[in-house]
Design a protein around this motif. Structure first.
Motif, short mmCIF file in Angstrom:
data_model
loop_
_atom_site.label_atom_id
_atom_site.label_comp_id
_atom_site.label_asym_id
_atom_site.label_seq_id
_atom_site.Cartn_x
_atom_site.Cartn_y
_atom_site.Cartn_z
N LEU A 262 39.88 64.42 38.99
CA LEU A 262 40.21 63.90 40.30
C LEU A 262 41.49 63.07 40.26
CD1 LEU A 262 36.73 62.89 41.72
CD2 LEU A 262 38.31 64.53 42.72
N ARG A 263 41.67 62.29 39.21
CA ARG A 263 42.89 61.50 39.11
C ARG A 263 44.12 62.40 39.06
NH1 ARG A 263 43.97 56.36 38.60
NH2 ARG A 263 41.98 55.58 37.89
N LYS A 264 44.01 63.50 38.35
CA LYS A 264 45.12 64.47 38.33
C LYS A 264 45.31 65.09 39.71
CE LYS A 264 44.82 65.73 33.44
NZ LYS A 264 44.54 66.83 32.47
N GLY A 265 44.20 65.38 40.38
CA GLY A 265 44.29 65.96 41.71
C GLY A 265 44.95 65.04 42.71
N LEU A 266 44.73 63.73 42.55
CA LEU A 266 45.33 62.77 43.46
C LEU A 266 46.85 62.79 43.39
CD1 LEU A 266 42.93 59.71 42.99
CD2 LEU A 266 43.23 61.06 45.07
N GLN A 267 47.38 63.14 42.22
CA GLN A 267 48.83 63.20 42.05
C GLN A 267 49.44 64.30 42.92
OE1 GLN A 267 49.45 63.75 37.85
NE2 GLN A 267 48.37 61.88 37.28
N HIS A 268 48.65 65.32 43.23
CA HIS A 268 49.17 66.45 44.00
C HIS A 268 48.76 66.42 45.47
CE1 HIS A 268 50.43 68.22 40.20
NE2 HIS A 268 49.21 68.04 39.74
N ARG A 269 47.86 65.48 45.82
CA ARG A 269 47.36 65.46 47.20
C ARG A 269 48.50 65.30 48.21
NH1 ARG A 269 42.71 61.41 48.91
NH2 ARG A 269 41.49 63.31 49.13
N HIS A 270 49.48 64.47 47.88
CA HIS A 270 50.55 64.18 48.84
C HIS A 270 51.49 65.36 49.05
CE1 HIS A 270 49.24 60.09 49.14
NE2 HIS A 270 49.48 59.82 47.87
N PHE A 271 51.27 66.45 48.31
CA PHE A 271 52.20 67.57 48.40
C PHE A 271 51.47 68.90 48.64
CE2 PHE A 271 54.06 64.28 45.71
CZ PHE A 271 55.20 63.98 46.45
N GLY A 272 50.38 68.83 49.39
CA GLY A 272 49.66 70.04 49.76
C GLY A 272 50.42 70.83 50.82
N LYS A 273 49.81 71.89 51.29
CA LYS A 273 50.46 72.73 52.30
C LYS A 273 50.66 71.96 53.60
CE LYS A 273 48.90 77.23 50.59
NZ LYS A 273 48.17 78.48 50.93
N ALA A 274 51.83 72.12 54.18
CA ALA A 274 52.15 71.43 55.43
C ALA A 274 51.32 72.01 56.58
CB ALA A 274 53.64 71.56 55.75
N THR A 275 50.87 71.13 57.46
CA THR A 275 50.10 71.56 58.63
C THR A 275 50.71 71.07 59.95
OG1 THR A 275 48.66 69.62 58.45
CG2 THR A 275 47.92 71.65 57.36
N ARG A 276 51.63 70.11 59.88
CA ARG A 276 52.23 69.57 61.11
C ARG A 276 53.60 68.98 60.78
NH1 ARG A 276 49.70 64.33 64.14
NH2 ARG A 276 49.81 63.64 61.97
N LEU A 277 54.54 69.11 61.70
CA LEU A 277 55.87 68.52 61.58
C LEU A 277 56.15 67.70 62.83
CD1 LEU A 277 58.72 68.22 60.31
CD2 LEU A 277 59.35 70.34 61.52
N GLU A 278 56.45 66.41 62.63
CA GLU A 278 56.83 65.52 63.73
C GLU A 278 58.31 65.19 63.60
OE1 GLU A 278 53.28 62.51 64.42
OE2 GLU A 278 53.48 63.04 62.30
N VAL A 279 59.04 65.29 64.69
CA VAL A 279 60.47 64.98 64.72
C VAL A 279 60.78 64.17 65.96
CG1 VAL A 279 61.06 67.10 63.47
CG2 VAL A 279 61.13 67.07 65.98
N SER A 280 61.98 63.58 65.98
CA SER A 280 62.43 62.88 67.18
C SER A 280 62.62 63.88 68.33
CB SER A 280 63.76 62.17 66.91
OG SER A 280 63.63 61.23 65.87
N LYS A 281 62.41 63.40 69.52
CA LYS A 281 62.50 64.27 70.69
C LYS A 281 63.86 64.93 70.80
CE LYS A 281 61.72 64.24 75.70
NZ LYS A 281 61.36 63.39 76.87
#
Length: 722
Positions: free
Chosen positions: A259-278
């Motif tokens: 799990l500790r190793k998995g936590l290192q990769h959690r922040h870089f999973g597949k993208a599901t949403r993109l927010e940008v300025s209007k």
């Protein structure tokens, strides 16, 4: 009921019932939370907080629920749950909710804050003095931490972490090497505060408070990061990624390490949403969508901060000087049933104790553990740990117990979603000083909440237990409604000990008289009670089901309730969030399914299940919602309340009060939508009634009372329903 050898398995969704969509139901719940941000009668800083809560909930929705819909849409899959249509549907609802959030923030909340002397200064609204201060702050605190990356073949698009703040910049001119690389990325470190308070002298007048956002400070000084280049265009952006950890427990040697190793990769999973300025240009949007492999439906243009969750920092910056813009502080009361009880063991021996949080204080549970740690006659302490937080007094008490020579066992659930790192750290800390740490059963989460104390007394060893519908987290215990249950019952505490043995050694459960344990007996026990109510209705006897939970998405239980109502059972469900079961005003045999959701100041978290079949009545408290994961993939507990006084109290406080609520209640209509009750009958808020009762003398008649199940039934029937 004897524990079954086979675990409960997932059942497919029955096709003969007009089910509600789970993910649409989750989004509908967030619309109910958003209503609090819109309400003019709510203090403005609390409205800002609710706006952030909605954003936090949406973040988790995109981190956990959206990936399967997105993959199905990409692959052109068409099935009952995940498809092109399902992704389009949830995207449309999410876009509409986000648009409403920013409209509220810009058109109503910012002006309301300004009316109370709190100004969030954008770059265009800052005067020269404020701009000089921002410039100095930027040079001193921000600029040294920024490392822009200009994109070229040697500098590809950098890894962008989940929910991090970033800027994309288009440049004109040449770099130091004569290259015209025109796109750069600026990653903003998470350590920087997202909002900063201006000095009072620059706030715009006496008593005024000025705040500036980190994104506006970087925006104002982007050109300084690229000397010799011209900033042609820029936009802040944020990517949400799939973040549900997936570890195949049977294939790893050490779950904690995996799990500790998995936590290192959690922040870089597949993208599901993109927010940008209007204002982000189409060319820049297309570049980002291509980079993160997202369809246009995943794009969210926002007019304001891309992360409204961080608005909580504004509240923290101003709340000391604007307490009237917050709810009046609620101080949980010491439980009345423990008044003048210095020795909790002696009090619990007399009678079981119910603590209704947060109206009554969780400190009593902490005190129970503290007395166990300090008592030389206490020999052993066992506790489950699911969500306890990074700074936990209870975990420190377990450490102290070890130092005092007591046997301490902690069942630490490492897979508690988004609390994995906290729990791994606690597991390592506890293990390092001699606590016997176990991680439960392979393939299952340990979600049941138990604390068991074994004490040497004159007649031999005596057990004392604590069971709860909520977590061992003193912070959330002030924010969530839950029931804590303290008992010295020999039967119940012996069965708790048997569950601890199951978790530690996988020893088979013996035949249990009181505890119901998932994934072995709990679902079948609930099915049995639903079936008994159904048979009573068929025989013309009183038949009723009243249940309070966070979510109802288990197909087997939902189908059983639906069928029981068709046979005449009166069903009242208080379901805070997701619910797949439709409401039914009446059935040909006189049954009904009435469903309501309570969204109030405190997060409703209590699980209470009541069943009536003729003269038989049963009331259970539980750690489990009626979800398939709780019934089949978690170790959960439910226990009956047999004492008549305590049972009536729980019915009054957790069921009757909430069935009478017409202030914070939303009723599910037969068309699948929710309607808020706004003083339709008595204008009562369950949470306000309970807070009033627990903060006043016992003679104050603020507590709703029901002397019998018949009154419970009548209270529900008297409510206006549409």
């Amino acid at each position: 009921m004897e524990a079954e050898a086979e675990l409960i398995v997932h059942l497919a969704r029955p096709a003969n019932i007009p089910w509600l969509d789970r993910d649409h139901s989750i989004l509908a719940f967030n619309e109910r939370v958003f209503d609090w941000a819109q309400r003019e009668d709510v203090p403005v800083l609390e409205r800002l907080r609710y706006l952030g809560i909605v954003s936090s909930n949406l973040d988790e929705f995109f981190e956990v629920r959206v990936a399967d819909h997105l993959e199905a849409a990409r692959d052109g899959v068409e099935d009952d749950e995940f498809s092109v249509e399902s992704y389009a549907g949830i995207s449309a609802k999410a876009h509409a909710l986000v648009q409403r959030q920013y409209e509220l923030y810009n058109s109503r909340l910012l002006p309301a804050l300004a009316e109370h002397g709190i100004q969030i200064f954008s770059h265009g609204k800052r005067n020269m003095g404020q701009r000089r201060w921002v410039k100095e702050y930027f040079d001193r605190e921000i600029r040294p931490l920024l490392t822009p990356v200009a994109l070229d073949p040697a500098h590809p698009f950098p890894q962008v972490a989940n929910k991090s703040l970033n800027f994309i910049v288009r440049l004109d001119g040449e770099d130091a090497f004569g290259n015209r690389n025109e796109v750069a990325i600026v990653k903003v470190p998470r350590v920087l505060p997202r909002f900063v308070r201006l000095p009072d002298s620059l706030a715009g007048g006496k008593g005024k408070i000025g705040v500036v956002s980190l994104s506006s400070m970087i925006r104002a000084h982007l050109h300084e990061i690229f000397p010799g280049r011209t900033v042609v265009e820029f936009s802040q952006f944020r990517v949400t990624r799939h973040s549900d950890l997936a570890v195949t427990e049977g294939e790893v040697q050490n779950l904690r390490t995996a799990l500790r190793k998995g936590l290192q990769h959690r922040h870089f999973g597949k993208a599901t949403r993109l927010e940008v300025s209007k204002s982000c240009s189409e060319s820049t949007v297309n570049l980002l969508l291509a980079q993160f492999d997202l369809p246009v439906q995943a794009l969210y243009r926002v007019e304001g901060p891309v992360n409204l969750v961080r608005l909580s920092q504004v509240i923290d910056l101003v709340n000391d000087e604007r307490p009237h813009l917050l709810f009046p502080r609620w101080i949980p009361q010491w439980p009345r049933s423990l008044k003048n009880s210095e020795n909790l063991f002696a009090r619990i021996r007399q009678k079981d104790v119910v603590i209704h949080q947060p109206f009554e204080s969780f400190d009593a549970v902490v005190e129970f553990l503290r007395q166990a740690v300090k008592d030389p006659d206490v020999l052993a302490i066992k506790q489950t740990v699911y969500r306890t937080g990074p700074d936990s007094v209870m975990m420190e008490l377990l450490r102290e117990a070890v130092r005092k020579g007591k046997e301490v066992t902690a069942v630490v659930e490492l897979k508690a979603r988004f609390d994995e790192e906290n729990n791994i750290n606690w597991a390592e800390t506890l293990e390092s000083i001699g606590v016997q740490v176990v991680y439960g059963i392979v393939g299952l989460k340990t979600h049941g909440k138990m604390l068991l104390v074994t004490r040497r007394e004159a007649r031999g060893l005596k057990r004392y237990g604590h069971l709860s519908t909520g977590n061992y987290n003193p912070r959330t215990a002030k924010l969530y409604t839950d029931i804590s249950y303290l008992t010295a019952s020999e039967v119940l505490t012996a069965e708790m000990d048997a569950v601890f043995s199951l978790l530690a050694s996988q020893a088979p459960l013996p035949k249990l008289q009181r505890l119901q344990v998932a994934p072995f007996t709990l679902q079948n026990s609930l099915m049995q009670h639903i079936g008994e109510a159904q048979r009573a209705a068929q025989a013309g006897k009183p038949a009723r089901i009243v249940a309070k939970m966070n979510a109802l998405t288990d197909w087997r239980l939902a189908e059983a309730v639906y069928v029981a109502a068709q046979e005449g059972v009166q069903v009242d469900l208080i379901v805070r969030a997701a619910c797949v079961l439709p409401a039914v005003n009446s059935t040909p045999k006189g049954g009904a399914i009435r469903i309501r959701s309570i969204v109030g100041r405190f997060l409703e978290h209590t699980r209470v299940f009541f069943f009536q079949a003729g003269e038989e009545e049963h009331l259970y408290l539980s750690s489990a919602d009626w979800m398939n994961r709780n019934m089949a993939r978690r170790v959960e507990l439910a226990w009956p309340v047999t004492d008549a006084t305590l049972r009536q109290r729980i019915m009054d406080e957790c069921l009757v009060a909430y069935l009478m609520d017409d202030q914070d209640a939303w009723v599910l209509l037969e068309n699948g939508t929710y309607r808020r009750l706004e003083g339709d009958t008595v204008g009562a808020s369950a949470q306000q009634m309970l807070a009033h009762y627990f903060s006043t003398a016992p003679t104050v008649k603020a507590r709703p009372r029901s002397s019998s199940t018949r009154e419970l039934t009548q209270a529900a029937r008297n409510r206006k329903r549409r």
